[in-house]
Design an enzyme around this catalytic site. Structure first.
Site, PDB file in Angstrom:
ATOM      1  N   CYS A 167       0.830  -1.215   0.000  1.00  0.00           N
ATOM      2  CA  CYS A 167       0.000   0.000   0.000  1.00  0.00           C
ATOM      3  C   CYS A 167       0.860   1.260   0.000  1.00  0.00           C
ATOM      4  O   CYS A 167       0.603   2.199  -0.759  1.00  0.00           O
ATOM      5  CB  CYS A 167      -0.930  -0.017   1.209  1.00  0.00           C
ATOM      6  SG  CYS A 167      -0.106  -0.388   2.769  1.00  0.00           S
ATOM      7  N   HIS A 207      -2.353   5.620   6.370  1.00  0.00           N
ATOM      8  CA  HIS A 207      -0.970   6.067   6.519  1.00  0.00           C
ATOM      9  C   HIS A 207      -0.888   7.510   6.012  1.00  0.00           C
ATOM     10  O   HIS A 207      -1.663   7.906   5.144  1.00  0.00           O
ATOM     11  CB  HIS A 207      -0.011   5.269   5.630  1.00  0.00           C
ATOM     12  CG  HIS A 207      -0.046   3.780   5.797  1.00  0.00           C
ATOM     13  ND1 HIS A 207       0.319   3.146   6.956  1.00  0.00           N
ATOM     14  CD2 HIS A 207      -0.350   2.791   4.927  1.00  0.00           C
ATOM     15  CE1 HIS A 207       0.235   1.827   6.791  1.00  0.00           C
ATOM     16  NE2 HIS A 207      -0.173   1.582   5.570  1.00  0.00           N
TER      17      HIS A 207
HETATM   18  P1  NAD Z   1      -5.174 -10.637   6.501  1.00  0.00           P
HETATM   19  O1  NAD Z   1      -4.526 -11.261   7.664  1.00  0.00           O
HETATM   20  O2  NAD Z   1      -6.236  -9.622   6.713  1.00  0.00           O
HETATM   21  O3  NAD Z   1      -5.797 -11.755   5.545  1.00  0.00           O
HETATM   22  C1  NAD Z   1      -5.105 -12.915   5.216  1.00  0.00           C
HETATM   23  C2  NAD Z   1      -6.123 -14.030   4.967  1.00  0.00           C
HETATM   24  O4  NAD Z   1      -5.421 -15.215   4.594  1.00  0.00           O
HETATM   25  C3  NAD Z   1      -6.950 -14.386   6.185  1.00  0.00           C
HETATM   26  O5  NAD Z   1      -8.274 -14.605   5.778  1.00  0.00           O
HETATM   27  C4  NAD Z   1      -6.305 -15.686   6.708  1.00  0.00           C
HETATM   28  O6  NAD Z   1      -7.239 -16.500   7.353  1.00  0.00           O
HETATM   29  C5  NAD Z   1      -5.869 -16.311   5.400  1.00  0.00           C
HETATM   30  N1  NAD Z   1      -4.757 -17.232   5.536  1.00  0.00           N
HETATM   31  C6  NAD Z   1      -3.817 -17.310   6.510  1.00  0.00           C
HETATM   32  N2  NAD Z   1      -2.944 -18.286   6.252  1.00  0.00           N
HETATM   33  C7  NAD Z   1      -3.344 -18.863   5.102  1.00  0.00           C
HETATM   34  C8  NAD Z   1      -2.880 -19.936   4.333  1.00  0.00           C
HETATM   35  N3  NAD Z   1      -1.787 -20.605   4.680  1.00  0.00           N
HETATM   36  N4  NAD Z   1      -3.562 -20.256   3.203  1.00  0.00           N
HETATM   37  C9  NAD Z   1      -4.657 -19.571   2.805  1.00  0.00           C
HETATM   38  N5  NAD Z   1      -5.153 -18.544   3.507  1.00  0.00           N
HETATM   39  C10 NAD Z   1      -4.510 -18.208   4.642  1.00  0.00           C
HETATM   40  O7  NAD Z   1      -4.002 -10.045   5.612  1.00  0.00           O
HETATM   41  P2  NAD Z   1      -4.084  -8.822   4.615  1.00  0.00           P
HETATM   42  O8  NAD Z   1      -3.927  -7.573   5.393  1.00  0.00           O
HETATM   43  O9  NAD Z   1      -5.264  -8.981   3.726  1.00  0.00           O
HETATM   44  O10 NAD Z   1      -2.727  -9.014   3.812  1.00  0.00           O
HETATM   45  C11 NAD Z   1      -2.643  -9.915   2.709  1.00  0.00           C
HETATM   46  C12 NAD Z   1      -1.454  -9.498   1.854  1.00  0.00           C
HETATM   47  O11 NAD Z   1      -1.695  -8.172   1.363  1.00  0.00           O
HETATM   48  C13 NAD Z   1      -0.106  -9.434   2.589  1.00  0.00           C
HETATM   49  O12 NAD Z   1       0.913  -9.737   1.675  1.00  0.00           O
HETATM   50  C14 NAD Z   1      -0.021  -7.972   2.994  1.00  0.00           C
HETATM   51  O13 NAD Z   1       1.306  -7.545   3.218  1.00  0.00           O
HETATM   52  C15 NAD Z   1      -0.617  -7.319   1.763  1.00  0.00           C
HETATM   53  N6  NAD Z   1      -1.178  -5.978   1.993  1.00  0.00           N
HETATM   54  C16 NAD Z   1      -1.871  -5.682   3.113  1.00  0.00           C
HETATM   55  C17 NAD Z   1      -2.365  -4.407   3.295  1.00  0.00           C
HETATM   56  C18 NAD Z   1      -3.103  -4.015   4.531  1.00  0.00           C
HETATM   57  O14 NAD Z   1      -3.042  -2.869   4.909  1.00  0.00           O
HETATM   58  N7  NAD Z   1      -3.818  -4.876   5.171  1.00  0.00           N
HETATM   59  C19 NAD Z   1      -2.174  -3.433   2.308  1.00  0.00           C
HETATM   60  C20 NAD Z   1      -1.499  -3.793   1.130  1.00  0.00           C
HETATM   61  C21 NAD Z   1      -1.000  -5.063   0.984  1.00  0.00           C
END
Ligand code: NAD
Length: 339
Positions: free
Chosen positions: A141, A220
Site C-alpha cells: 500500500c 498512513h
Molecule cells: P489478513 O490477515 O487480513 O488476511 C489474510 C487471509 O489469509 C486471512 O483470511 C487468513 O485467514 C488467510 N490465511 C492465513 N494463512 C493462510 C494460508 N496458509 N492459506 C490460505 N489462507 C490463509 O491479511 P491482509 O492484510 O489482507 O494481507 C494480505 C497481503 O496483502 C499481505 O501480503 C499484505 O502484506 C498485503 N497488503 C496488506 C495491506 C493491509 O493494509 N492490510 C495493504 C497492502 C497489501
C-alpha cells in the site's frame, strides 16, 4: 472474448476487497475464494454468493460447522486462469509452487518480496512489464502510494532525489492483534524497506524512507520532500497531480484536515466498504521552494492496491494492452472518478 476466471486465495482485508472488485468487472468471473476456517467471513462470503474452497486439512472443520464448500484448493485451481494470492506475507513461496504445478497464473501482494516473482506491478508506472507474465506482485500500500505520485512527477519534472517519512497506521480497523495502541514506534532499521520497494519498479529513482508506527487504524500519511531537476511552480505540480490517475486532491480549507475526514469523504462517496482507492494529496500542503517540492499524502492501506490487482490481471492475462484503457475500465467499475 471469454471472461477471465479468477480465484482469490486468502479472504482477509485485501482478499475480500479483491473478490468484490473482480465480481464488479464485466470481463472477469469470480470463481471463488478460499478460507482456512469457517469464520464469520466465510459465512458472509457465502451470503454474497461466492463459492468457498478450502485446504484439504480444513474440510472437516467446515463440514462440522455446516458451512457449505465448493471444493478444495486443487478443485479451485482446476477452474481458474489466475489466482490472486492475498494470504499473509511470507507464505507465498509454498503457494507459488502449487500455482506453478497447477499451471495457473498468480498475483502476490506486497507482503512478499520482489524476488518471489521477479516482477512487481503498478498500473501507471509499469503496466506492460507484467504483460503475459506467469507471476507478478502488486507492491504494498505504501509503495503504491509513493509510485502514484512520484511517477507522474518524475515524468514531468525528473525527481533527482526523494526523501519520505511514513507515518504508518499501527493496525487495520478490524485487527485486534497489532499495536501500539498508545504510542509512536520508529522503525529503527534504516532506511526502511519502502524505498527499495519503490525501486523494484522505478530503479533509477534515488529515494530514501523512514517510518513511524502511530496508534491509528485509518490511513498512513507520507511527508514527501523531492529534489526536482526541472524548475517548476507549486501550480504546475498541482496541475500534474490533478491529472494523475487515482490521485485525489483535497483541501484543508474545505474541512479535510485529517485522515478522519478523508474516511468520512469516502463514506459520503458511497463506495464499497467506504474505501478510498485514490492516494489523497492535500492541495494546500503542496509547496515548491527553489528546486525542492514538499507535499503530504494519505494512503488508505486497505484499498489503494485493489484497482492495481484488477489491472494486473488484465496485463498478465493479455486482456487489454493499453494501461490507460484498463485503468479507465477498472475505475468505472469501482466508482473511482475525479469528482
Ligand atoms: P489478513 O490477515 O487480513 O488476511 C489474510 C487471509 O489469509 C486471512 O483470511 C487468513 O485467514 C488467510 N490465511 C492465513 N494463512 C493462510 C494460508 N496458509 N492459506 C490460505 N489462507 C490463509 O491479511 P491482509 O492484510 O489482507 O494481507 C494480505 C497481503 O496483502 C499481505 O501480503 C499484505 O502484506 C498485503 N497488503 C496488506 C495491506 C493491509 O493494509 N492490510 C495493504 C497492502 C497489501
Amino acid at each position: 472474448m471469454a471472461k477471465i476466471r479468477v480465484g482469490v486465495n486468502g479472504y482477509g482485508t485485501i482478499g475480500k476487497r479483491v473478490a468484490s472488485a473482480v465480481a464488479a468487472q464485466d470481463d472477469m468471473e469470480l470463481v471463488g475464494i478460499t478460507k482456512t476456517r469457517p469464520s464469520f467471513e466465510a459465512l458472509t462470503a457465502l451470503r454474497k454468493g461466492y463459492d468457498i474452497y478450502v485446504p484439504d486439512e480444513s474440510v472437516q472443520a467446515f463440514e462440522k460447522a455446516g458451512v457449505k464448500i465448493a471444493g478444495t484448493l486443487k478443485d479451485m485451481y482446476a477452474k481458474v486462469d489466475i489466482v490472486v494470492d492475498c494470504t499473509p506475507g511470507n507464505v507465498g513461496e509454498m503457494y507459488r509452487d502449487q500455482y506453478k504445478a497447477a499451471g495457473v497464473k498468480a498475483i502476490f501482494q506486497g507482503g512478499e518480496d520482489h524476488s518471489l516473482t521477479g516482477i512487481s506491478f503498478n498500473s501507471t508506472a509499469n503496466y506492460s512489464e507484467s504483460w503475459g507474465a506467469q507471476l507478478s506482485r502488486v507492491v504494498s500500500c505504501n509503495t503504491t502510494g509513493l509510485l502514484r505520485t512520484l511517477n507522474p512527477l518524475d515524468k514531468a519534472f525528473k525527481v533527482e532525489k526523494a526523501f519520505v517519512t511514513i507515518v504508518r497506521r499501527a493496525a487495520d480497523p478490524g485487527d485486534s492483534k497489532n499495536g501500539p495502541i498508545n504510542g509512536l514506534e520508529p522503525s529503527v532499521s534504516l532506511p526502511t524497506h519502502h524505498g527499495p520497494d519503490v525501486q523494484s519498479i522505478m530503479p533509477w529513482l534515488d529515494i530514501n524512507t523512514m517510518a513511524i508506527k502511530a496508534s491509528t487504524t485509518l490511513m498512513h500519511v507520507h511527508t514527501v520532500v523531492a529534489q526536482l531537476k526541472t524548475e517548476t511552480t507549486t501550480e504546475e505540480v498541482i496541475g500534474v497531480l490533478r491529472k494523475a490517475p487515482r490521485v485525489r486532491l483535497v483541501r484543508s480549507k474545505d474541512g479535510i484536515k485529517t485522515t478522519a475526514q478523508i474516511m468520512e469523504l469516502a463514506r459520503d462517496l458511497g463506495r464499497d466498504r467506504s474505501d478510498m482507492y485514490e492516494i489523497v494529496v492535500w492541495e494546500d500542503g503542496i509547496k515548491v521552494v527553489g528546486n525542492t517540492l514538499y507535499y503530504y499524502q494519505a494512503v488508505h492501506q486497505e484499498s489503494d492496491v485493489i484497482p492495481e490487482n484488477i489491472d494486473c490481471i488484465r496485463s498478465m492475462c493479455k486482456m487489454e494492452q493499453d494501461p490507460c484503457a484498463s485503468i479507465r475500465k477498472t475505475n468505472a467499475a469501482l466508482g473511482i472518478s475525479k469528482n
